[in-house]
Design a protein around this motif. Structure first.
Motif, mmCIF file in Angstrom:
data_model
loop_
_atom_site.group_PDB
_atom_site.id
_atom_site.type_symbol
_atom_site.label_atom_id
_atom_site.label_comp_id
_atom_site.label_asym_id
_atom_site.label_seq_id
_atom_site.Cartn_x
_atom_site.Cartn_y
_atom_site.Cartn_z
ATOM 1 N N LEU A 214 0.846 -1.197 0.000
ATOM 2 C CA LEU A 214 0.000 0.000 0.000
ATOM 3 C C LEU A 214 0.882 1.248 0.000
ATOM 4 O O LEU A 214 0.963 1.988 0.975
ATOM 5 C CB LEU A 214 -0.938 -0.013 1.205
ATOM 6 C CG LEU A 214 -2.053 -1.052 1.181
ATOM 7 C CD1 LEU A 214 -2.877 -0.979 2.452
ATOM 8 C CD2 LEU A 214 -2.945 -0.861 -0.037
ATOM 9 N N ASP A 215 1.545 1.480 -1.146
ATOM 10 C CA ASP A 215 2.353 2.678 -1.299
ATOM 11 C C ASP A 215 1.503 3.789 -1.885
ATOM 12 O O ASP A 215 0.287 3.657 -2.059
ATOM 13 C CB ASP A 215 3.575 2.381 -2.171
ATOM 14 C CG ASP A 215 3.183 1.794 -3.523
ATOM 15 O OD1 ASP A 215 1.961 1.728 -3.827
ATOM 16 O OD2 ASP A 215 4.077 1.392 -4.287
ATOM 17 N N ALA A 216 2.117 4.923 -2.211
ATOM 18 C CA ALA A 216 1.367 6.066 -2.739
ATOM 19 C C ALA A 216 0.676 5.730 -4.047
ATOM 20 O O ALA A 216 -0.452 6.192 -4.306
ATOM 21 C CB ALA A 216 2.313 7.254 -2.924
ATOM 22 N N LEU A 217 1.321 4.921 -4.882
ATOM 23 C CA LEU A 217 0.705 4.528 -6.156
ATOM 24 C C LEU A 217 -0.570 3.725 -5.938
ATOM 25 O O LEU A 217 -1.628 4.047 -6.498
ATOM 26 C CB LEU A 217 1.712 3.719 -6.986
ATOM 27 C CG LEU A 217 1.150 3.051 -8.251
ATOM 28 C CD1 LEU A 217 0.595 4.098 -9.211
ATOM 29 C CD2 LEU A 217 2.217 2.190 -8.919
ATOM 30 N N MET A 218 -0.482 2.685 -5.109
ATOM 31 C CA MET A 218 -1.647 1.836 -4.889
ATOM 32 C C MET A 218 -2.768 2.612 -4.193
ATOM 33 O O MET A 218 -3.954 2.479 -4.545
ATOM 34 C CB MET A 218 -1.246 0.615 -4.068
ATOM 35 C CG MET A 218 -2.408 -0.350 -3.793
ATOM 36 S SD MET A 218 -3.244 -0.929 -5.302
ATOM 37 C CE MET A 218 -1.901 -1.826 -6.092
ATOM 38 N N LEU A 219 -2.419 3.430 -3.212
ATOM 39 C CA LEU A 219 -3.439 4.203 -2.508
ATOM 40 C C LEU A 219 -4.091 5.231 -3.436
ATOM 41 O O LEU A 219 -5.296 5.490 -3.339
ATOM 42 C CB LEU A 219 -2.826 4.901 -1.299
ATOM 43 C CG LEU A 219 -2.462 3.982 -0.122
ATOM 44 C CD1 LEU A 219 -1.657 4.738 0.924
ATOM 45 C CD2 LEU A 219 -3.718 3.393 0.509
ATOM 46 N N ALA B 213 0.290 11.304 2.874
ATOM 47 C CA ALA B 213 -0.604 12.317 2.314
ATOM 48 C C ALA B 213 -1.796 11.674 1.611
ATOM 49 O O ALA B 213 -2.938 12.107 1.777
ATOM 50 C CB ALA B 213 0.161 13.215 1.350
ATOM 51 N N VAL B 214 -1.529 10.618 0.828
ATOM 52 C CA VAL B 214 -2.621 9.948 0.115
ATOM 53 C C VAL B 214 -3.519 9.208 1.106
ATOM 54 O O VAL B 214 -4.752 9.176 0.935
ATOM 55 C CB VAL B 214 -2.067 8.980 -0.948
ATOM 56 C CG1 VAL B 214 -3.201 8.361 -1.743
ATOM 57 C CG2 VAL B 214 -1.113 9.698 -1.888
ATOM 58 N N THR B 215 -2.930 8.630 2.130
ATOM 59 C CA THR B 215 -3.736 7.952 3.148
ATOM 60 C C THR B 215 -4.695 8.932 3.820
ATOM 61 O O THR B 215 -5.884 8.634 4.005
ATOM 62 C CB THR B 215 -2.830 7.313 4.212
ATOM 63 O OG1 THR B 215 -1.940 6.382 3.591
ATOM 64 C CG2 THR B 215 -3.662 6.596 5.258
ATOM 65 N N GLY C 100 -4.640 16.754 -10.683
ATOM 66 C CA GLY C 100 -3.515 17.575 -10.255
ATOM 67 C C GLY C 100 -2.846 17.088 -8.996
ATOM 68 O O GLY C 100 -1.625 17.148 -8.867
ATOM 69 N N THR C 101 -3.634 16.586 -8.037
ATOM 70 C CA THR C 101 -3.065 16.193 -6.747
ATOM 71 C C THR C 101 -2.402 14.824 -6.790
ATOM 72 O O THR C 101 -1.324 14.638 -6.228
ATOM 73 C CB THR C 101 -4.159 16.200 -5.671
ATOM 74 O OG1 THR C 101 -5.220 15.306 -6.063
ATOM 75 C CG2 THR C 101 -4.729 17.596 -5.476
ATOM 76 N N ASN C 102 -3.045 13.850 -7.438
ATOM 77 C CA ASN C 102 -2.539 12.478 -7.407
ATOM 78 C C ASN C 102 -1.925 12.006 -8.724
ATOM 79 O O ASN C 102 -1.147 11.052 -8.729
ATOM 80 C CB ASN C 102 -3.666 11.504 -7.034
ATOM 81 C CG ASN C 102 -4.151 11.683 -5.624
ATOM 82 O OD1 ASN C 102 -4.480 12.789 -5.214
ATOM 83 N ND2 ASN C 102 -4.220 10.607 -4.854
ATOM 84 N N ASP D 276 4.135 5.492 -13.805
ATOM 85 C CA ASP D 276 4.840 6.697 -14.235
ATOM 86 C C ASP D 276 3.931 7.922 -14.246
ATOM 87 O O ASP D 276 4.391 9.027 -14.559
ATOM 88 C CB ASP D 276 5.419 6.495 -15.636
ATOM 89 C CG ASP D 276 6.449 5.374 -15.667
ATOM 90 O OD1 ASP D 276 7.156 5.193 -14.654
ATOM 91 O OD2 ASP D 276 6.530 4.668 -16.694
ATOM 92 N N ALA D 277 2.642 7.739 -13.941
ATOM 93 C CA ALA D 277 1.680 8.844 -14.017
ATOM 94 C C ALA D 277 1.366 9.446 -12.665
ATOM 95 O O ALA D 277 0.793 10.530 -12.583
ATOM 96 C CB ALA D 277 0.380 8.350 -14.665
ATOM 97 N N VAL D 278 1.728 8.761 -11.576
ATOM 98 C CA VAL D 278 1.354 9.219 -10.243
ATOM 99 C C VAL D 278 2.185 10.425 -9.823
ATOM 100 O O VAL D 278 3.323 10.611 -10.265
ATOM 101 C CB VAL D 278 1.527 8.071 -9.222
ATOM 102 C CG1 VAL D 278 3.000 7.748 -8.995
ATOM 103 C CG2 VAL D 278 0.812 8.383 -7.918
ATOM 104 N N SER D 279 1.604 11.277 -8.989
ATOM 105 C CA SER D 279 2.305 12.462 -8.485
ATOM 106 C C SER D 279 3.384 12.061 -7.476
ATOM 107 O O SER D 279 3.276 11.005 -6.819
ATOM 108 C CB SER D 279 1.314 13.416 -7.804
ATOM 109 O OG SER D 279 0.328 13.860 -8.701
ATOM 110 N N PRO D 280 4.396 12.887 -7.310
ATOM 111 C CA PRO D 280 5.420 12.609 -6.289
ATOM 112 C C PRO D 280 4.912 12.995 -4.898
ATOM 113 O O PRO D 280 5.368 13.979 -4.294
ATOM 114 C CB PRO D 280 6.596 13.481 -6.738
ATOM 115 C CG PRO D 280 5.959 14.615 -7.470
ATOM 116 C CD PRO D 280 4.745 14.050 -8.144
#
Length: 477
Positions: A3-8, A408-410, A79-81, A399-403
């Motif tokens: 459950l990293d930023a990409l998956m979340l 933050a995503v959680t 814009g955010t994710n 490659d499309a997810v925000s840094p």
């Protein structure tokens, strides 16, 4: 599964879009249903049609509002994710989404107030025009949204410059190879969603007829009859459109097609897999039940047609097979249950027991949410089947997810869940309350033959028909 930023971010987008799509899907069909009701009132003068319009327009208003609220969130997430997706595809997708706002949203905003509140102020014909414009606005909105999404599925009309997609041919961008089939399939799904919701609610009222006045049951019979006529005619057409769409997927997205069919090896004479449990790691299916060669017949219209397999591409380029495989079968299964119900309704019409067969009424009531389920599982099939790409073959989801950080995503995901539960919980409760109450009975209507209601031509002039205060008198009953 980590459950990293990409998956979340993917979970958050799936959560918000699953909520959002329910409401536009319903309002697209409901707007055209309102047009049909008002047209029939103008054509016949039967007050039941006007009464049904006044009831369903309340449902439309609430659903439309919830759709707007949930739709705003979708734009922010780009814009955010998914800022890297916006950076890559913004020159193409951004203007298409903007066209939706300029055309559809402005059109709906201009006429929505007249449709909801202006009937007693603008006259029948102008009000009907406003209703038509709102319905047209919903279809235009679907046009642009499906165009943007279809471009992400089958991109065309662009070039890559400095690592970004730039427009070359706007006609090819808007009318990309899968757009026409996906648009027709989605709009028909929206119409059928509304048809089964209307029929199911009407069947519920007829089932509890001992607690309802006869005047209200007349409206329920009329609504149910109209909705089931539509279902009986257009479910087969929807199945045909789905078949055409499947051929496009075979040509343009062969790996998605292979996942839908659970087909690991490229082969001729592929069987139709009715059931299986795909295993990504073992690259095989367990407990498979199939019909030999029928899969190739459906997809290629030949028993010996060649169908691509998942092993044609490396494992990293394949979507997760299990959810795609089952989502598609659930969607198709719902479609064939709809078809069976439509055919059953035709038989009961012939027997003269459409409104009295309690088993049929119960089945119709249970099918009330079927359209929503079909749309959601169809959407899951399309979007999960596109993985691991956001723009098919060009930009990977990773490659499309925000840094952004996982924390933050959680936090944003938890916030969305709480806010959606609050807002949509109250909205859904109020919708259920309105649906439970049903349309108000019309005075003087006690179940007599509808054909005996007074007729009035649609072309009757406005002049001389207004009564006191400029209001048009209702036909004598």
């Amino acid at each position: 599964m980590e459950l990293d930023a990409l998956m979340l971010s993917r979970i958050q987008f799936a959560f918000t879009i699953s909520f959002h799509i329910i409401f536009p899907a319903f309002t697209i069909g409901l707007a055209s249903w309102l047009v049909a009701l008002e047209f029939n009132w103008l054509r016949t003068g039967n007050p039941l049609y006007r009464n049904l319009f006044r009831f369903w327009v309340k449902i439309f208003a609430i659903s439309f509002g919830l759709g707007v609220v949930s739709g705003i969130v979708m734009s922010y997430q780009f814009g955010t994710n998914w800022s890297r997706f916006s950076e890559f595809a913004g020159n193409v997708v951004g203007p298409v989404i903007a066209y939706e706002v300029i055309t559809a949203f402005f059109l709906e905003a201009a006429f929505l107030g007249i449709m909801l509140f202006g009937w007693e102020k603008v006259g029948d014909r102008l009000h009907f025009f406003a209703t038509c414009m709102v319905a047209l606005g919903t279809l235009i909105s679907a046009f642009w949204i499906l165009s943007a999404n279809s471009w992400m599925q089958t991109p065309d009309g662009f070039a890559i410059e400095n690592g970004k997609a730039v427009p070359v041919d706007w006609f090819k961008i808007v009318f990309n190879p899968s757009f026409a089939y996906r648009y027709a399939h989605m709009v028909m799904a929206c119409y059928l969603t509304t048809a089964f919701a209307v029929a199911g609610m009407s069947a519920w009222m007829l089932l509890r007829s001992r607690h309802e006045p006869e005047a209200r049951l007349v409206g329920a019979r009329l609504s149910m009859s109209m909705a089931l006529w539509f279902a009986a005619i257009f479910v087969p057409i929807q199945i045909f459109i789905g078949d055409l769409h499947g051929i496009v997927v075979l040509e343009r997205q062969p790996t998605k097609l292979a996942a839908i069919e659970g087909n690991w090896q490229r082969q001729s004479g592929m069987p139709l897999r009715l059931f299986a449990i795909p295993d990504d790691e073992a690259e095989t299916n367990h407990y498979e039940v199939n019909v030999p060669k029928v899969g190739s017949l459906i997809l290629t219209h030949s028993f010996d047609g060649v169908v691509p397999g998942l092993k044609d591409v490396p494992p990293a380029d394949r979507p997760p097979v299990l959810p795609v495989f089952f989502s598609f079968r659930i969607m198709v299964g719902i479609g064939f249950v709809m078809l069976a119900l439509g055919l059953w309704s035709l038989y009961l019409r012939w027997k003269g027991t459409l409104f009295s067969n309690r088993l049929f009424l119960t089945a119709t009531m249970l099918m009330t949410p079927s359209g929503f389920g079909a749309i959601l599982f169809g959407w899951f099939t399309a979007e999960i089947g596109r993985q691991p790409y956001v723009v098919y073959g060009l930009l990977r989801t990773a490659d499309a997810v925000s840094p952004v950080t996982t924390q933050a995503v959680t936090a944003s995901l938890i916030t969305f869940i709480v806010v959606y539960a609050f807002i949509f919980g109250f909205g859904s409760y109020y919708l259920a309350k309105l649906l439970r109450r049903g349309p108000e009975p019309v005075e003087g209507i006690h179940g007599e033959d509808m054909s005996k209601q007074p007729k009035r031509p649609f072309s009757v002039p406005d002049e001389g028909l207004e009564g006191e205060n400029g209001h048009r008198p209702q036909p004598a009953e």
